[in-house]
Scaffold this active site. Sequence first.
Site, PDB file in Angstrom:
ATOM      1  N   LEU A  33       0.807  -1.221   0.000  1.00 12.02           N
ATOM      2  CA  LEU A  33       0.000   0.000   0.000  1.00 12.02           C
ATOM      3  C   LEU A  33       0.840   1.272   0.000  1.00 12.02           C
ATOM      4  O   LEU A  33       1.892   1.334   0.617  1.00 12.02           O
ATOM      5  CB  LEU A  33      -0.925  -0.003   1.224  1.00 12.02           C
ATOM      6  CG  LEU A  33      -1.857  -1.207   1.331  1.00 12.02           C
ATOM      7  CD1 LEU A  33      -2.762  -1.075   2.556  1.00 12.02           C
ATOM      8  CD2 LEU A  33      -2.686  -1.394   0.068  1.00 12.02           C
ATOM      9  N   HIS A  37      -3.544   4.200  -2.314  1.00 10.92           N
ATOM     10  CA  HIS A  37      -4.515   3.312  -1.654  1.00 10.92           C
ATOM     11  C   HIS A  37      -5.118   4.007  -0.433  1.00 10.92           C
ATOM     12  O   HIS A  37      -6.318   3.905  -0.174  1.00 10.92           O
ATOM     13  CB  HIS A  37      -3.823   2.037  -1.160  1.00 10.92           C
ATOM     14  CG  HIS A  37      -3.239   1.189  -2.237  1.00 10.92           C
ATOM     15  ND1 HIS A  37      -1.889   1.072  -2.444  1.00 10.92           N
ATOM     16  CD2 HIS A  37      -3.837   0.400  -3.168  1.00 10.92           C
ATOM     17  CE1 HIS A  37      -1.665   0.251  -3.448  1.00 10.92           C
ATOM     18  NE2 HIS A  37      -2.825  -0.167  -3.911  1.00 10.92           N
ATOM     19  N   GLN A 153      -9.649  -0.302 -15.706  1.00  8.03           N
ATOM     20  CA  GLN A 153     -10.145  -1.288 -14.732  1.00  8.03           C
ATOM     21  C   GLN A 153     -11.515  -0.860 -14.183  1.00  8.03           C
ATOM     22  O   GLN A 153     -12.405  -1.678 -13.982  1.00  8.03           O
ATOM     23  CB  GLN A 153      -9.131  -1.446 -13.600  1.00  8.03           C
ATOM     24  CG  GLN A 153      -9.623  -2.324 -12.475  1.00  8.03           C
ATOM     25  CD  GLN A 153      -8.536  -2.701 -11.486  1.00  8.03           C
ATOM     26  OE1 GLN A 153      -7.852  -3.666 -11.685  1.00  8.03           O
ATOM     27  NE2 GLN A 153      -8.385  -1.940 -10.414  1.00  8.03           N
ATOM     28  N   SER A 185       2.233   4.225  -7.629  1.00 11.41           N
ATOM     29  CA  SER A 185       2.005   2.836  -8.033  1.00 11.41           C
ATOM     30  C   SER A 185       2.933   1.950  -7.216  1.00 11.41           C
ATOM     31  O   SER A 185       4.067   2.352  -6.916  1.00 11.41           O
ATOM     32  CB  SER A 185       2.335   2.675  -9.525  1.00 11.41           C
ATOM     33  OG  SER A 185       2.515   1.306  -9.840  1.00 11.41           O
ATOM     34  N   SER A 186       2.461   0.754  -6.883  1.00 11.93           N
ATOM     35  CA  SER A 186       3.325  -0.195  -6.159  1.00 11.93           C
ATOM     36  C   SER A 186       4.557  -0.525  -6.998  1.00 11.93           C
ATOM     37  O   SER A 186       5.604  -0.894  -6.471  1.00 11.93           O
ATOM     38  CB  SER A 186       2.564  -1.474  -5.847  1.00 11.93           C
ATOM     39  OG  SER A 186       1.378  -1.151  -5.160  1.00 11.93           O
TER      40      SER A 186
HETATM   41  O1  PAF Z   1      -6.248  -2.668  -8.722  1.00 18.17           O
HETATM   42  C1  PAF Z   1      -5.881  -3.660  -8.063  1.00 18.17           C
HETATM   43  O2  PAF Z   1      -5.070  -3.569  -7.160  1.00 18.17           O
HETATM   44  C2  PAF Z   1      -6.443  -5.029  -8.411  1.00 18.17           C
HETATM   45  O3  PAF Z   1      -6.631  -5.169  -9.767  1.00 18.17           O
HETATM   46  C3  PAF Z   1      -7.723  -5.370  -7.641  1.00 18.17           C
HETATM   47  C4  PAF Z   1      -8.862  -4.442  -8.016  1.00 18.17           C
HETATM   48  C5  PAF Z   1      -7.472  -5.295  -6.149  1.00 18.17           C
HETATM   49  C6  PAF Z   1      -8.174  -6.806  -7.967  1.00 18.17           C
HETATM   50  O4  PAF Z   1      -7.214  -7.737  -7.605  1.00 18.17           O
END
Ligand code: PAF
EC number: 6.3.2.1
Length: 279
Positions: A33, A37, A153, A185-186
């Site tokens: 995170l 997030h 997404q 971003s991670s």
């Molecule tokens: O965006 C993400 O981190 C992933 O695609 C999610 C939505 C948690 C599904 O694994």
Amino acid sequence: MKIVNSIKDLKAYLAEVKRDNKKIGFVPTMGALHNGHLSLVQHCVKDNDVCVVSVFVNPTQFNDKHDLETYPRTLEADCALLESAGCDYVFAPSVEEMYPEPDTRIFDLGTVAEVMEGAKRPGHFNGVAQVVSKLFYIVEPDNAYFGEKDFQQIAVIRAMVRQLNIPVTINACPIVREDDGLALSSRNTRLTPEQRQKAPLIARTLKESTTFVPEKSVQEVIDYVVNTINNDPVMEVEYYEIVDGNTLESIKNWTDTDYPVGCITVYCGEVRLIDNIKY
Ligand code: PAF
């Protein structure tokens, strides 16, 4: 804050919450995170009575085995951050808990799942739809929160929720950026110091390109973005498309939509970075 590993336990906790008619907010994550997030968690805490965050590295959405194996797993640090952000329940299931048997469902979500990331990462969005639908069935949230960095997404999840009639409101939250513009971003932790220094070129170029609209054509803006970024030897644009933000269909003229969004994927060395901008 409770850390829950089993579906049965989480459902038991949330049954009580539902009995009290409390509103449940949900933030699905794959862990590792960062402040992006945490801003989703902040929105979730603010809008709901109870905040649930899942931390699950979903194997079915990785089309690259190496990417799955090297994905950062930092549950302890994640839980510390979530606790201080006001999360009530962390759901951190094992792969066996989520997939007691292989998920063979194939989703057909139309154009939004087929273009851009859908074309470049076959099976990725099917895996996302599999896991997010399972999580929605488990948590039964009133609200779910997703970051706009993964613009496509969100469109895919909205299509999935419509198709399956899942009664949840999907909330899109703005991209969180470093001071130099790089979208959080991670994957940023994988950049070498030199790549990290170069990476803000992506956001800078996208922002600059908005100043050319509508004088320059859509194609001229695309060419400007691709050429400017590719001019840097460390960077390589995989695709840059300007689409209608609802249908994700490419546009040819600015008048084709009142919601033009530019979506980009760039390799910065080995690291695949994505970003987007509204025109
Ligand atoms: O965006 C993400 O981190 C992933 O695609 C999610 C939505 C948690 C599904 O694994």
